[in-house]
Design a protein around this motif. Structure first.
Motif, PDB file in Angstrom:
ATOM      1  N   THR A  91      44.136  60.592  22.873  1.00 35.70           N
ATOM      2  CA  THR A  91      43.196  59.472  22.993  1.00 35.70           C
ATOM      3  C   THR A  91      43.780  58.343  23.830  1.00 35.70           C
ATOM      4  OG1 THR A  91      43.937  58.258  21.016  1.00 35.70           O
ATOM      5  CG2 THR A  91      42.299  60.005  20.688  1.00 35.70           C
ATOM      6  N   HIS A  92      45.109  58.264  23.916  1.00 33.38           N
ATOM      7  CA  HIS A  92      45.763  57.232  24.726  1.00 33.38           C
ATOM      8  C   HIS A  92      46.301  57.787  26.045  1.00 33.38           C
ATOM      9  CE1 HIS A  92      45.536  53.919  21.876  1.00 33.38           C
ATOM     10  NE2 HIS A  92      45.833  54.778  20.922  1.00 33.38           N
ATOM     11  N   ALA A  93      45.973  59.048  26.328  1.00 33.47           N
ATOM     12  CA  ALA A  93      46.332  59.678  27.599  1.00 33.47           C
ATOM     13  C   ALA A  93      47.843  59.672  27.858  1.00 33.47           C
ATOM     14  CB  ALA A  93      45.589  59.005  28.759  1.00 33.47           C
ATOM     15  N   VAL A  94      48.622  59.933  26.805  1.00 35.02           N
ATOM     16  CA  VAL A  94      50.072  60.078  26.952  1.00 35.02           C
ATOM     17  C   VAL A  94      50.477  61.429  26.376  1.00 35.02           C
ATOM     18  CG1 VAL A  94      50.535  57.592  26.894  1.00 35.02           C
ATOM     19  CG2 VAL A  94      50.553  58.909  24.753  1.00 35.02           C
ATOM     20  N   PRO A  95      51.569  62.003  26.863  1.00 30.14           N
ATOM     21  CA  PRO A  95      51.995  63.316  26.347  1.00 30.14           C
ATOM     22  C   PRO A  95      52.562  63.237  24.944  1.00 30.14           C
ATOM     23  CG  PRO A  95      53.567  62.493  27.969  1.00 30.14           C
ATOM     24  CD  PRO A  95      52.398  61.546  27.988  1.00 30.14           C
ATOM     25  N   ALA A  96      52.453  64.346  24.231  1.00 29.87           N
ATOM     26  CA  ALA A  96      53.045  64.475  22.898  1.00 29.87           C
ATOM     27  C   ALA A  96      53.914  65.719  22.880  1.00 29.87           C
ATOM     28  CB  ALA A  96      51.966  64.579  21.837  1.00 29.87           C
ATOM     29  N   THR A  97      55.155  65.568  22.412  1.00 32.94           N
ATOM     30  CA  THR A  97      56.064  66.702  22.250  1.00 32.94           C
ATOM     31  C   THR A  97      56.342  66.842  20.756  1.00 32.94           C
ATOM     32  OG1 THR A  97      57.090  66.227  24.388  1.00 32.94           O
ATOM     33  CG2 THR A  97      58.278  67.697  22.894  1.00 32.94           C
ATOM     34  N   VAL A  98      55.989  67.992  20.205  1.00 33.49           N
ATOM     35  CA  VAL A  98      56.039  68.195  18.764  1.00 33.49           C
ATOM     36  C   VAL A  98      57.060  69.262  18.406  1.00 33.49           C
ATOM     37  CG1 VAL A  98      54.694  68.753  16.701  1.00 33.49           C
ATOM     38  CG2 VAL A  98      53.605  67.551  18.603  1.00 33.49           C
ATOM     39  N   PHE A  99      57.972  68.903  17.515  1.00 31.34           N
ATOM     40  CA  PHE A  99      58.998  69.822  17.032  1.00 31.34           C
ATOM     41  C   PHE A  99      58.589  70.337  15.657  1.00 31.34           C
ATOM     42  CE2 PHE A  99      61.076  67.509  20.300  1.00 31.34           C
ATOM     43  CZ  PHE A  99      62.067  68.332  20.795  1.00 31.34           C
ATOM     44  N   LEU A 100      58.611  71.659  15.491  1.00 30.86           N
ATOM     45  CA  LEU A 100      58.266  72.292  14.221  1.00 30.86           C
ATOM     46  C   LEU A 100      59.340  73.285  13.824  1.00 30.86           C
ATOM     47  CD1 LEU A 100      55.367  71.920  15.886  1.00 30.86           C
ATOM     48  CD2 LEU A 100      54.482  73.126  13.903  1.00 30.86           C
ATOM     49  N   PRO A 101      59.471  73.546  12.515  1.00 33.26           N
ATOM     50  CA  PRO A 101      60.338  74.655  12.093  1.00 33.26           C
ATOM     51  C   PRO A 101      59.791  75.970  12.641  1.00 33.26           C
ATOM     52  CG  PRO A 101      59.758  73.223  10.247  1.00 33.26           C
ATOM     53  CD  PRO A 101      58.877  72.832  11.383  1.00 33.26           C
ATOM     54  N   GLU A 102      60.657  76.918  12.848  1.00 33.25           N
ATOM     55  CA  GLU A 102      60.233  78.198  13.414  1.00 33.25           C
ATOM     56  C   GLU A 102      59.280  78.956  12.501  1.00 33.25           C
ATOM     57  OE1 GLU A 102      63.781  80.295  14.432  1.00 33.25           O
ATOM     58  OE2 GLU A 102      64.355  78.864  16.000  1.00 33.25           O
ATOM     59  N   ASN A 103      59.259  78.612  11.211  1.00 32.03           N
ATOM     60  CA  ASN A 103      58.370  79.300  10.269  1.00 32.03           C
ATOM     61  C   ASN A 103      57.057  78.558  10.059  1.00 32.03           C
ATOM     62  OD1 ASN A 103      59.355  77.115   8.872  1.00 32.03           O
ATOM     63  ND2 ASN A 103      60.181  78.269   7.142  1.00 32.03           N
ATOM     64  N   ALA A 104      56.726  77.616  10.917  1.00 36.46           N
ATOM     65  CA  ALA A 104      55.464  76.875  10.798  1.00 36.46           C
ATOM     66  C   ALA A 104      54.287  77.844  10.920  1.00 36.46           C
ATOM     67  CB  ALA A 104      55.368  75.804  11.872  1.00 36.46           C
ATOM     68  N   PRO A 105      53.209  77.612  10.163  1.00 39.28           N
ATOM     69  CA  PRO A 105      52.053  78.505  10.239  1.00 39.28           C
ATOM     70  C   PRO A 105      51.514  78.625  11.660  1.00 39.28           C
ATOM     71  CG  PRO A 105      51.854  77.039   8.366  1.00 39.28           C
ATOM     72  CD  PRO A 105      53.022  76.548   9.163  1.00 39.28           C
ATOM     73  N   ARG A 106      51.208  79.837  12.070  1.00 37.02           N
ATOM     74  CA  ARG A 106      50.739  80.077  13.432  1.00 37.02           C
ATOM     75  C   ARG A 106      49.466  79.307  13.744  1.00 37.02           C
ATOM     76  NH1 ARG A 106      49.364  86.136  15.139  1.00 37.02           N
ATOM     77  NH2 ARG A 106      47.600  85.703  13.759  1.00 37.02           N
ATOM     78  N   SER A 225      58.440  76.509  -2.163  1.00 36.17           N
ATOM     79  CA  SER A 225      57.090  76.433  -2.732  1.00 36.17           C
ATOM     80  C   SER A 225      56.065  77.022  -1.783  1.00 36.17           C
ATOM     81  CB  SER A 225      56.714  74.968  -3.016  1.00 36.17           C
ATOM     82  OG  SER A 225      55.358  74.845  -3.367  1.00 36.17           O
ATOM     83  N   VAL A 226      54.980  77.483  -2.348  1.00 34.23           N
ATOM     84  CA  VAL A 226      53.859  77.977  -1.562  1.00 34.23           C
ATOM     85  C   VAL A 226      53.257  76.857  -0.717  1.00 34.23           C
ATOM     86  CG1 VAL A 226      52.129  77.538  -3.358  1.00 34.23           C
ATOM     87  CG2 VAL A 226      51.742  79.366  -1.705  1.00 34.23           C
ATOM     88  N   ALA A 227      53.503  75.612  -1.096  1.00 35.66           N
ATOM     89  CA  ALA A 227      52.984  74.463  -0.356  1.00 35.66           C
ATOM     90  C   ALA A 227      54.027  73.814   0.542  1.00 35.66           C
ATOM     91  CB  ALA A 227      52.440  73.420  -1.334  1.00 35.66           C
ATOM     92  N   ALA A 228      55.128  74.513   0.790  1.00 32.71           N
ATOM     93  CA  ALA A 228      56.251  73.909   1.518  1.00 32.71           C
ATOM     94  C   ALA A 228      55.908  73.544   2.950  1.00 32.71           C
ATOM     95  CB  ALA A 228      57.452  74.843   1.498  1.00 32.71           C
ATOM     96  N   ASP A 229      54.924  74.212   3.570  1.00 31.52           N
ATOM     97  CA  ASP A 229      54.620  73.877   4.966  1.00 31.52           C
ATOM     98  C   ASP A 229      54.089  72.454   5.091  1.00 31.52           C
ATOM     99  OD1 ASP A 229      52.240  74.907   3.634  1.00 31.52           O
ATOM    100  OD2 ASP A 229      51.258  74.796   5.595  1.00 31.52           O
ATOM    101  N   SER A 230      53.480  71.910   4.035  1.00 33.04           N
ATOM    102  CA  SER A 230      52.990  70.534   4.067  1.00 33.04           C
ATOM    103  C   SER A 230      53.754  69.618   3.114  1.00 33.04           C
ATOM    104  CB  SER A 230      51.500  70.492   3.693  1.00 33.04           C
ATOM    105  OG  SER A 230      50.715  71.131   4.671  1.00 33.04           O
ATOM    106  N   LEU A 231      54.241  70.145   2.006  1.00 38.48           N
ATOM    107  CA  LEU A 231      54.917  69.325   0.999  1.00 38.48           C
ATOM    108  C   LEU A 231      56.407  69.655   0.939  1.00 38.48           C
ATOM    109  CD1 LEU A 231      52.294  69.505  -1.917  1.00 38.48           C
ATOM    110  CD2 LEU A 231      52.400  67.906   0.016  1.00 38.48           C
ATOM    111  N   GLY A 232      56.982  70.019   2.082  1.00 37.10           N
ATOM    112  CA  GLY A 232      58.342  70.527   2.090  1.00 37.10           C
ATOM    113  C   GLY A 232      59.412  69.526   2.466  1.00 37.10           C
TER     114      GLY A 232
END
Length: 315
Positions: A91-106, A225-232
């Motif tokens: 929305t602000h027309a700037v790039p975003a670089t996002v780092f995730l764990p390798e096990n992040a949901p596809r 936890s089963v919720a670790a991808d968001s509550l981890g």
């Protein structure tokens, strides 16, 4: 030029965030679920979670202050905060670089790329992705955001509580899932101002807030936890702990089996598809029912999940 203090976090910051993001986010819809119980359908928010509120507040504040660099913004995330950051950056027309764990949901990785984000995978835990993100910010000049531990992010998340109260006059209790504590910090701060009780829900094996309350300070906890991808998150933010203690937040822990059952209940009884983090809030209410006559809202905080496992088994 708008002035803001990144160190300030109080109800005034939540109100300032509400003004800053007005018109940019979807006001929360509230639906009746049972007598005295409502669902706050924040999973219908832009990017599929409440994180859009904090991300938009963070970037809008920096844009107004003239501190949003051409290099854009970077963040480490289990997925939802990254999605929100990428959306707000667009929305602000700037790039975003996002780092995730390798096990992040596809499903989250694919959506990030759909928002135009540059996706980097690092390690198998949030802390490792965060370290890589910090290195990138230092070398690139990108503005470093945080999935939960930032006053602007928490203040944006806190705008949700006043919207729920506007839809449910006389609200007594709000139930919210807790990971790193950004949503809890914002909601507890607003709830204290409004006289609303807060129930903080966590999986038994991902209990950063519960452990911090017991220790009197943020401490590292194991996450499984089963919720670790968001509550981890392995450690809750200091702002979340302070807000929880000031508002006398009730901490409730639930087993993964209850989280999975609550997620299926939402699907089978209401045709609502949410991720395990959102179901954690409902599981906590089932584990610690409220007294008769209370008006209770359960925050369904996110829906970035693969619904395939909710399909009925073949006959």
């Amino acid at each position: 030029m708008e002035q803001h203090s990144e160190r300030q976090f109080d109800y005034a910051a939540v109100r300032a965030a509400a003004d800053r993001i007005a018109g940019g986010i979807r006001p929360v819809a509230v639906a009746p679920a049972a007598e005295g119980l409502w669902y706050a359908l924040e999973h219908l928010q832009h990017t599929g979670s409440f994180k859009a509120r904090g991300a938009l507040n963070f970037l809008a504040a920096h844009h107004a202050a003239g501190t949003l660099p051409v290099a854009g913004v970077t963040i480490a995330s289990g997925g939802n905060a990254g999605l929100a950051c990428a959306w707000a950056a667009r929305t602000h027309a700037v790039p975003a670089t996002v780092f995730l764990p390798e096990n992040a949901p596809r499903v989250k990785v694919e959506r990030l790329r759909g928002y135009g984000a540059r996706v980097r995978l690092a390690g198998d835990r949030y802390a490792e992705a965060q370290a890589a993100c910090q290195e990138f910010a230092a070398s690139s000049g990108a503005l470093s955001s945080h999935a939960y531990d930032h006053p602007l992010v928490a203040a944006g998340a806190g705008t949700l509580l006043d919207e729920i109260r506007a839809a449910l006059p006389g609200l007594d209790t709000v139930v919210v899932a807790v990971g790193g504590g950004g949503l809890l910090a914002g909601i507890a701060t607003a709830a204290r101002e409004q006289g609303v009780h807060v129930v903080a829900a966590e999986p038994e094996n991902s209990r950063a807030l519960n452990a911090a309350l017991a220790a009197g300070r943020p401490v590292d906890v194991p996450v499984d936890s089963v919720a670790a991808d968001s509550l981890g998150a392995t450690r809750v933010s200091a702002d979340a702990l302070a807000a929880a203690r000031a508002a006398h937040v009730e901490s409730v822990l639930v087993p993964d089996a209850a989280v999975t059952a609550a997620r299926r209940t939402l699907w089978e009884e209401h045709r609502i598809v949410v991720e395990a983090a959102a179901a954690t809030a409902l599981a906590a209410l089932q584990a610690a029912p409220r007294p008769p006559g209370e008006r209770v809202a359960v925050v369904l905080c996110g829906a970035n999940t693969d619904p395939a496992d909710l399909a009925a088994p073949a006959a």
